[in-house]
Design an enzyme around this catalytic site. Structure first.
Site, PDB file in Angstrom:
ATOM      1  N   LYS A 107       0.818  -1.210   0.000  1.00  0.00           N
ATOM      2  CA  LYS A 107       0.000   0.000   0.000  1.00  0.00           C
ATOM      3  C   LYS A 107       0.855   1.265   0.000  1.00  0.00           C
ATOM      4  O   LYS A 107       0.443   2.300  -0.513  1.00  0.00           O
ATOM      5  CB  LYS A 107      -0.926   0.004   1.222  1.00  0.00           C
ATOM      6  CG  LYS A 107      -1.927  -1.143   1.234  1.00  0.00           C
ATOM      7  CD  LYS A 107      -3.093  -0.903   0.294  1.00  0.00           C
ATOM      8  CE  LYS A 107      -4.108  -2.036   0.314  1.00  0.00           C
ATOM      9  NZ  LYS A 107      -5.095  -1.942  -0.763  1.00  0.00           N
ATOM     10  N   GLU A 129      -9.404   6.356   2.858  1.00  0.00           N
ATOM     11  CA  GLU A 129     -10.250   5.344   3.468  1.00  0.00           C
ATOM     12  C   GLU A 129      -9.344   4.156   3.795  1.00  0.00           C
ATOM     13  O   GLU A 129      -8.251   4.035   3.248  1.00  0.00           O
ATOM     14  CB  GLU A 129     -11.337   4.902   2.488  1.00  0.00           C
ATOM     15  CG  GLU A 129     -10.922   3.774   1.537  1.00  0.00           C
ATOM     16  CD  GLU A 129      -9.799   4.185   0.592  1.00  0.00           C
ATOM     17  OE1 GLU A 129      -9.590   5.400   0.395  1.00  0.00           O
ATOM     18  OE2 GLU A 129      -9.103   3.295   0.061  1.00  0.00           O
ATOM     19  N   SER A 394       1.814  -9.572  -0.563  1.00  0.00           N
ATOM     20  CA  SER A 394       1.437  -8.167  -0.506  1.00  0.00           C
ATOM     21  C   SER A 394       1.657  -7.485   0.834  1.00  0.00           C
ATOM     22  O   SER A 394       1.798  -6.271   0.899  1.00  0.00           O
ATOM     23  CB  SER A 394      -0.024  -8.006  -0.925  1.00  0.00           C
ATOM     24  OG  SER A 394      -0.855  -8.788  -0.109  1.00  0.00           O
TER      25      SER A 394
END
Ligand SMILES: Cc1ncc(COP(=O)(O)O)c(C=O)c1O
Ligand SMILES: Cc1ncc(COP(=O)(O)O)c(C=O)c1O
Lengths: 417, 257, 417, 257
Positions: A107, A129, A394
């Site tokens: 991210k 968000e 991830s």
């Protein structure tokens, strides 16, 4: 998907994809994508689109971005060979270690890139968000790094199951805004952030966390996350001596998956996205959007969504907060429609088991989201023995400890003499 | 007269009558589905045009009040199909508008949608998450039945775009009075008059102001510069409190004179 | 230290240090170090020493070690320039990012190195002690990676304040053994591990987590951690255009500090180790061993320790579990005695404040241990403006959330509308 | 006769008497400091040599029992200095040994230590965390006063080292019977006889077996192959339970015949 794309168009669209010609001017990936937003948000999106067009390709932005990735995020992230997992699965397993990126997941690639953009666009503050909290933490960190105030919208349900990340956001100076409306998870948080954005489109930069939403987000996020696939490509060639036969990534909104897949689209690699199969195949029992959903518009783009026959969006279920989303990025919808990427689901139980296996064989505590990719990669490896597979790892699983403690490891030793 | 022209006409009639047109909004089937038609009829008896909200699971452009009413209606089984069934054979003269997010319309199918709307006295649609650029298909389907797609403009809409939207709009132009979401009680912006005058000047059809209109004073304020006033959250709150919507609307009509 | 080293010897010892001639054959760093262990442990230590001598310098070990560091640990870790901290402090701040290493701290460099050694020595299982839990997690992960069973001894007090790490160890397949004896923190855990080792010196490998204990541990751990300083040296030259004027590291047992300092000893760099100043200067109120202790023998080596006049080891106090130790590695004792490294203390409050500042200015949530280094580096920078400083960021602060929640950030925004 | 020779002599005397020498261990000042001398005297009345444990904060080579007693004694203010003060002017004939970790001895100072030991009838030291290689300084200081430093050997000690340690030891050679820590109750190892015989063969001075000797049977077993039996944890447990140490030791002396 025959209803959406005629087979005659399919080949043409695939070629456009491979040539890097998508999204088109209107933000479309074939029939998918676009920009379905209230008129109140139109100026904000236009400003953003213009900003992306101006800054993203600029040398100065790319230099800043590359430097932040290298010096602060810690890129390139490692590519790990997994000897014990390879032996167990009967194949050659390589792992792209986004868990080693700053704040613990892919991210951050997107967050720092968009934060740099926000700065260039003169935003006074950033909103974001978050579902699993990873994007919220990444946004909070990126904003701190660049000196931007940051508020993170997070569903009340997610706040509870991702407590460690809430604390981290607070520490990083961000405000966490609990969203009590709607499903109280990621979807409601996005809505709430969009509502806030309307209140001050010029002053606020909305830092969206996945390859979803209205144009230009799916494009912007893909471009920023593509570093995963670019590095993987180079590292596989150098470390493994060649490209993988298959590559796997988990798919929530689809940002880590598109980041891994996009730079590999032109290679002879089987690409497989793994969604959250939750507790069953019924509507509402999973978050397997591409595997079980239908076309529709959700939160700004035309894509595949989980909905009932009346077009109401279905609530989802998954042990992993980061996959617990009823939509998926429009580029994935196209990749599925044209047959370039296969999308499958792994259940909660399979993911938990895979997480445990990876932990115990390779000493890597992966995120619950990521564990879904392992679960299916294992199945695939049994059907396709002695291949070389690449898994997009991830994120790390530290944030999932509150959830995991509800599922004690089967091999847990008992403390005491 | 095409269906969407009935909307414009109703507003112009009110204005000709010396009144600001009143456009009440009600979430279909809220608070109780079995009271829907009664509520609608009583509201239609006062309003010049009535907006029927189609509940949606993801009302991203709405404030808390309408969100709540939307979720409650869904819980109670209210769907677009159900709404049309209720409207079948109604005797309401007031032109009806439907306000719906795009996805329920997509799921219903545009052609069938336009047909059922024409059959049931629905003269047009407001689709808050469908900007003009994405609206060609729906507009085409609606136009085939004479129905209108209402476009929204906001204070932040640049002049060029404002003109384009006003010209594309059918029924009326929805002038959003604040840059927030529905249901805020921050009051109306200071430069309201200038803004509404500008929209009106750009628009070949009547302009109705909406968002944040909660009381008689608000109606009076916008009435000086717009043809109509849209009353949404405030009316839904009345329903939520179990009060009489007709009485509340009546209190606004005094201001509309 | 005049009582321990005559000033005539001091220069000679410093030279021996700089020449890499220490420790000597007996595991001595001048007067410090050595091997004070029960006779029952002598065969185990001799076997270990022989193993270190045989394998550590071998090309095959170094190759395996380098590969694990690169592919699995994610080395080299980034060197980050800290623009906002630099501005605030009025100096040029560079951060060596051990927090980005797999499992979140420098501890993994040592753990995977020793686990490789354990494998080569034919150990059937590994035991380790842990304070903050970072070494326990690192050991658990390294053992999983290599397929070695692992048991981690951890003080009951630490188990409580580092709960997230306990869960992680369990997930990684390790057994966490709660130590209820002694001070119930790191010191008691080491004792307990040593006791266990006695029970099966041939089958067990004891994976010690810091540069402390009897020879060859201080040497072994230094060699394995030196990768930090080696990389920093190279990265500073390349990224910052030159070496720093001063380098800072926190000191618990001293492994991250020696890892950073050792490769920099010959350079004209001021080296400063920062210990835990706890809540005050009194005995028992801190863990500032070098700053306030006296020479003595603790857990296998002659070094500086915190003790009362009767030679009983003093309990310590620090907000950071990883610095909460009454001893310190013998090489640091010598580095202090010969004046090459300066050792100072930062208090709990100063560390908490530094942690917050780093979080909010650079988006890096550092470990409470590490925060001590920042606290003093800031002071130093005020006294020595416009220099270039390097800080060893030994780990990330995720593990500290349970402690940090007791100290809400002063700038915390309030949630809600 | 040098002080450490008194230890060897006491053990040899017992053996000459047809007994296995009994070497009880007691943590100084446990359970109550004010009972220390009384307990010591009563134990010394039965044991051939008595080991006095100096409590230490970090008893890494000890099991739970002795750890507990050690911490309790520290809590009660027991220090090396205090122990010597208690021993001043004592009338105990039985040779005394001190068992202490190195750090309290370092803190006290080796020279003063040796002096005070000689003054108070302490004939030697056992230092469990001081292997031979690190012991030169302490040995020199002790030897200057005729005191002995007892060396330990273990079943895992290779033959060459065993011989070296046995020859360096003074008073007796402490043959650790198990490779664990003190206070285990795993019983004694199977090859005990061979092991003790080998230590005895290598040793110019008597060999005492210790670790895990808890009952009369154990004393009998080691007595066949060693000159003495050291009883530590079992005796401390007796004190912990508030039982009579003399009675317990008496029960063992029967086996020592
Ligand atoms: C570790 C991790 N992986 C995957 C995801 C899913 O997001 P995406 O599909 O956008 O990669 C998340 C979302 O929070 C995440 O935290
Ligand atoms: C992040 C971190 N830094 C520093 C330390 C202190 O250890 P050392 O002094 O051996 O580096 C620890 C110990 O757990 C730690 O976790």
């Amino acid at each position: 998907m025959s209803s959406v794309i005629k087979s005659s168009e399919s080949e043409e669209l695939l070629q456009a994809l491979l040539d890097g010609r998508l999204p088109d001017e209107r933000g479309r990936f074939g029939p998918f994508g676009g920009r379905y937003i209230p008129e109140t948000l139109v100026p904000a999106f236009e400003r953003l689109e213009q900003g992306v067009r101006e800054h993203l390709p600029s040398e100065s932005f790319q230099e800043d971005y590359a430097r932040e990735l290298r010096e602060w995020v810690g890129r390139p992230t490692a590519l790990s060979f997994a000897p014990r997992l390879s032996e167990r699965w009967g194949t050659e397993v390589w792992i792209k270690r986004e868990d080693l990126a700053h704040t613990g997941a892919h991210k951050i690639n997107n967050a720092i890139g968009q934060a740099l953009l926000a700065k260039r666009l003169g935003a006074e503050r950033v909103i974001a968000e978050t579902g699993a909290g990873q994007h919220g933490v990444a946004s909070a960190a990126a904003c701190a790094r660049l000196g931007l105030p940051c508020r993170v919208y997070m569903g009340a349900v997610d706040i509870e199951r991702q407590a460690p990340n809430v604390d981290r956001m607070h520490r990083l100076g961000a405000e966490v805004f609990p969203v009590e409306s709607g499903d109280k998870t990621l979807r409601a948080a996005i809505d709430e952030a969009l509502r806030e954005w309307v209140s001050d489109p010029a002053g606020i930069y909305y830092l969206l966390g996945s390859a979803v939403g209205a144009h230009p987000y799916p494009y912007l996020v893909r471009e920023l996350q593509s570093v995963i696939g670019k590095e993987s490509r180079e590292q596989m060639t150098r470390q493994a001596g060649g490209l993988p036969d298959a590559a796997f990534a988990c798919v929530g909104g689809g940002s880590n998956a598109i980041g891994l897949f996009y730079p590999l689209l032109n290679d002879p690699i089987e690409l497989i996205g793994v969604e959250a199969g939750g507790i069953g195949n019924g509507l509402g029992e999973n978050a397997a959007t591409l595997a079980t959903g239908t076309p529709g518009v959700l939160q700004g783009s035309y894509s595949i969504i989980l909905q009932d026959k009346d077009g109401n969006v279905q609530e989802t279920q998954s042990v992993s907060a980061g996959l617990d989303y009823s939509g998926v990025g429009p580029e994935h919808a196209l990749l599925q429609a044209v047959g370039r990427v296969k999308y499958v689901a792994a259940s909660d139980d399979e993911a938990l088991e895979a997480l445990e296996e990876l932990c115990e064989l390779e000493g890597i505590l992966t995120a619950l989201e990521t564990a879904h990719a392992y679960a299916y990669a294992k199945k695939w490896s049994v059907d396709n023995p002695v291949k070389r597979v690449l898994i997009g790892n991830s994120g790390r699983g530290d944030k999932d400890m509150p959830t995991l403690t509800k599922y004690p490891p089967r091999t847990r030793k008992h403390a005491g003499a | 007269m095409l269906a969407h022209e009935k909307i414009s006409a109703a507003i112009r009639d009110a204005n000709a009558d010396g009144r600001t047109a009143l456009v009440p909004f009600v979430t279909a089937g809220y608070p109780q589905p079995d009271e829907f038609m009664a509520t609608l009829e009583s509201i239609a008896g006062i309003g010049d045009v009535v907006e029927i909200g189609v509940p949606f699971s993801d009302p991203m452009a709405d404030g808390m009040t309408i969100q709540r009413s939307s979720f409650a209606a869904i819980e109670n089984g209210v769907t677009l199909r159900w709404i049309f069934e209720q409207l079948d054979g109604n005797h309401i003269d007031t032109p009806l508008l439907m306000m719906s997010y795009l996805n329920p319309l997509l799921a219903f199918g545009y052609e069938k949608l336009a047909e059922r709307a024409r059959e049931t006295g629905v003269c047009g649609f407001i689709v808050p998450d469908l900007p003009y650029e994405e609206s060609a298909d729906l507009r085409a389907a609606l136009e085939a039945q004479g129905l209108g797609l209402v476009q929204l403009v906001t204070p932040a809409t640049p002049a060029g775009r404002r003109k384009m939207l006003a010209e594309a709009s059918r029924g009326f132009v929805y002038a959003v009075t604040i840059t927030g979401i529905t249901g805020g009680d921050d009051g109306l912006p200071a430069d309201l008059a200038g803004y509404l005058d500008a929209v009106t000047a750009a628009s070949p059809i009547p302009v109705c102001a909406g968002f944040g209109i909660r009381a008689a004073d608000d109606v009076r304020n916008v009435g000086r510069h717009a043809a109509g006033a849209i009353v949404g959250s405030a009316l839904v709150e009345v329903l939520e409190r179990g009060e009489n919507p007709a009485e509340f609307l009546q209190s606004l009509t005094l201001a509309a004179r």
